[in-house]
Design a protein around this motif. Structure first.
Motif, PDB file in Angstrom:
ATOM      1  N   ASN A  17       0.810  -1.218   0.000  1.00  0.00           N
ATOM      2  CA  ASN A  17       0.000   0.000   0.000  1.00  0.00           C
ATOM      3  C   ASN A  17       0.840   1.263   0.000  1.00  0.00           C
ATOM      4  O   ASN A  17       0.355   2.335  -0.292  1.00  0.00           O
ATOM      5  CB  ASN A  17      -0.924   0.020   1.219  1.00  0.00           C
ATOM      6  N   THR A  18       2.105   1.160   0.362  1.00  0.00           N
ATOM      7  CA  THR A  18       2.969   2.337   0.371  1.00  0.00           C
ATOM      8  C   THR A  18       4.272   1.998  -0.311  1.00  0.00           C
ATOM      9  O   THR A  18       4.690   0.840  -0.374  1.00  0.00           O
ATOM     10  CB  THR A  18       3.250   2.813   1.804  1.00  0.00           C
ATOM     11  N   PRO A  24       1.623   7.155  -0.171  1.00  0.00           N
ATOM     12  CA  PRO A  24       0.613   6.231  -0.695  1.00  0.00           C
ATOM     13  C   PRO A  24       1.025   5.649  -2.038  1.00  0.00           C
ATOM     14  O   PRO A  24       1.569   6.354  -2.886  1.00  0.00           O
ATOM     15  CB  PRO A  24      -0.629   7.112  -0.825  1.00  0.00           C
ATOM     16  N   SER A  25       0.770   4.379  -2.243  1.00  0.00           N
ATOM     17  CA  SER A  25       1.093   3.732  -3.511  1.00  0.00           C
ATOM     18  C   SER A  25       0.036   4.049  -4.544  1.00  0.00           C
ATOM     19  O   SER A  25      -1.015   4.623  -4.250  1.00  0.00           O
ATOM     20  CB  SER A  25       1.184   2.220  -3.312  1.00  0.00           C
ATOM     21  N   ASN A  27      -1.861   1.967  -5.960  1.00  0.00           N
ATOM     22  CA  ASN A  27      -3.076   1.212  -5.664  1.00  0.00           C
ATOM     23  C   ASN A  27      -3.993   1.974  -4.721  1.00  0.00           C
ATOM     24  O   ASN A  27      -5.209   1.977  -4.870  1.00  0.00           O
ATOM     25  CB  ASN A  27      -2.730  -0.146  -5.041  1.00  0.00           C
ATOM     26  N   THR A  28      -3.397   2.609  -3.697  1.00  0.00           N
ATOM     27  CA  THR A  28      -4.187   3.396  -2.748  1.00  0.00           C
ATOM     28  C   THR A  28      -4.844   4.575  -3.447  1.00  0.00           C
ATOM     29  O   THR A  28      -6.026   4.858  -3.243  1.00  0.00           O
ATOM     30  CB  THR A  28      -3.311   3.902  -1.597  1.00  0.00           C
ATOM     31  N   VAL A  29      -4.064   5.258  -4.274  1.00  0.00           N
ATOM     32  CA  VAL A  29      -4.603   6.400  -5.014  1.00  0.00           C
ATOM     33  C   VAL A  29      -5.716   5.934  -5.948  1.00  0.00           C
ATOM     34  O   VAL A  29      -6.770   6.569  -6.058  1.00  0.00           O
ATOM     35  CB  VAL A  29      -3.485   7.101  -5.815  1.00  0.00           C
ATOM     36  N   LEU A  31      -7.699   3.397  -5.593  1.00  0.00           N
ATOM     37  CA  LEU A  31      -8.889   3.068  -4.818  1.00  0.00           C
ATOM     38  C   LEU A  31      -9.652   4.330  -4.431  1.00  0.00           C
ATOM     39  O   LEU A  31     -10.880   4.375  -4.524  1.00  0.00           O
ATOM     40  CB  LEU A  31      -8.501   2.282  -3.557  1.00  0.00           C
ATOM     41  N   ILE A  32      -8.938   5.365  -4.036  1.00  0.00           N
ATOM     42  CA  ILE A  32      -9.589   6.637  -3.695  1.00  0.00           C
ATOM     43  C   ILE A  32     -10.304   7.199  -4.916  1.00  0.00           C
ATOM     44  O   ILE A  32     -11.435   7.691  -4.830  1.00  0.00           O
ATOM     45  CB  ILE A  32      -8.549   7.647  -3.159  1.00  0.00           C
ATOM     46  N   GLU A 109     -12.793  -4.187  -1.127  1.00  0.00           N
ATOM     47  CA  GLU A 109     -13.286  -2.879  -1.568  1.00  0.00           C
ATOM     48  C   GLU A 109     -14.801  -2.748  -1.460  1.00  0.00           C
ATOM     49  O   GLU A 109     -15.342  -1.662  -1.666  1.00  0.00           O
ATOM     50  CB  GLU A 109     -12.846  -2.634  -3.023  1.00  0.00           C
TER      51      GLU A 109
END
Length: 268
Positions: A17-18, A24-25, A27-29, A31-32, A109
């Motif tokens: 995730n980072t 933030p990786s 993937n995190t971005v 998802l947001i 998710e």
């Protein structure tokens, strides 16, 4: 109320995730971004669809029933093409849950997507109530016109058809994915024509919950939670039964698509 393709909702397994710096990786971005897209998409689906219902009630049928049906279909189609490549354009907890059951969406998710869909619906319903503040007795949610059982059966059947179409155009790589929005929008238009006067043709728990929460109107609420989820699961199950075939892909596509036939002719 829909999804664009299997690739849209797939995530890479085992990606942290980072990154090394602790930021933030991707993937995190991503998802947001997907959650924001679901909020915006659901907001405008509910705002336009329920807005057409509200305007029709307040201004003496100016939109008309066929106009309401077309509005629901068109707004879903527009939003699928707008954000489908970002979030998959579910806009519907029943669709999200069903994709997860059939392993086409990551279960981690699901809570975020459902929260996003409900938030978008509540915000849209709140906007409509503020706009039509002096006309709040005109409820733009869904309630059974007859018995709860009658509406439950209808919601199951309508959502079955919707999810069957979604499964065909959005998850099967033999279909023409570019037409997914058009097919799903047309299906919703047809379903509202059939079920609108009886159950409201919700096909979507978020579509019913948003107006119900904002306007404190909970009659028959369970129908619009149970019916769409059951119908979506059954619709996806039915499509999966006919998805598999022993025919080679070249034989399937030979008669399966007018556009594919044209492309082969052009290639020659």
């Amino acid at each position: 109320m829909s999804a664009s393709s299997e690739e849209i909702v797939k995530i890479e397994e085992g990606t942290p995730n980072t990154n090394a710096s602790g930021s933030p990786s991707s993937n995190t971005v991503n998802l947001i971004q997907k959650v924001i897209a679901e909020i915006i998409g659901t907001y405008f689906v509910i705002f336009a669809g329920c807005g057409s219902v509200a305007v029709n009630k307040i201004y003496d049928g100016t939109v008309t029933f066929p106009g309401i049906c077309l509005t629901w279909g068109l707004i879903v189609m527009v939003m699928v093409y707008s954000v489908g490549h970002i979030s998959g354009a579910h806009f519907n907890p029943a669709v999200t849950i069903t994709f997860t059951i059939f392993r086409r969406f990551p279960y981690k998710e699901v809570p975020l997507y459902i929260i996003a869909q409900l938030l978008g619906s509540v915000l849209a319903s709140g906007s409509l109530r503020l706009i039509f503040e002096s006309h709040t007795p005109h409820f733009f949610g869904t309630i059974p016109a007859g018995s709860d059982v009658q509406s439950l059966i209808l919601e199951v059947i309508l959502t079955f058809l919707l999810m069957f179409v979604i499964s065909g155009v959005a998850t099967d790589n033999r279909a023409i994915g570019e037409l997914a929005g058009l097919a799903v929008g047309a299906t919703i238009t047809l379903n509202v024509f059939v079920g609108g006067p009886i159950s409201g043709a919700s096909m979507n728990p978020a579509r019913t919950l948003g107006p119900a929460i904002v306007m404190n109107h909970y009659k028959g609420l369970w129908v619009y939670i149970v019916g769409p989820i059951v119908g979506a699961v059954l619709g996806a199950s039915a499509y999966n039964l006919i998805r598999f075939t022993d025919k080679p892909l070249r034989e399937i596509t030979k008669s399966g698509s007018f556009l594919k036939s044209l492309s082969r002719c052009d290639a020659r």
